[in-house]
Design a protein around this motif. Structure first.
Motif: not given
Length: 72
Positions: A43-50, A28-35, A5-13
């Motif tokens: 992402l919280l509802n479908q944590l593993l699929t994303y 704060d999570a939205a600011d970190i992930l820029n979403i 996994m890349s760093d971005n994917e690790i952060n996304r998890f």
């Protein structure tokens, strides 16, 4: 089986996991992930699929064969 996994994917998890465990707010999570905050809730509802896609790390299905590539 090892999943690379890349760093971005690790952060996304990791970031939604922190939100779920109340260590981080959704804003704060939205600011970190820029979403958006709405996407954080998705992402919280479908944590593993994303976290990662099933074809991650594999070559593209639309990739040309090595014999057809032109080297410049």
């Amino acid at each position: 089986m090892l999943i690379a996994m890349s760093d971005n994917e690790i952060n996304r998890f990791k970031v939604p996991t922190d939100v779920r465990e109340k260590r981080l707010r959704q804003i704060d999570a939205a600011d970190i992930l820029n979403i958006s905050t709405r996407h954080v809730r998705r992402l919280l509802n479908q944590l593993l699929t994303y976290a990662w896609h099933s074809s991650c790390g594999r070559p593209s299905n639309r990739r040309y064969d090595n014999s057809r590539r032109i080297t410049i």
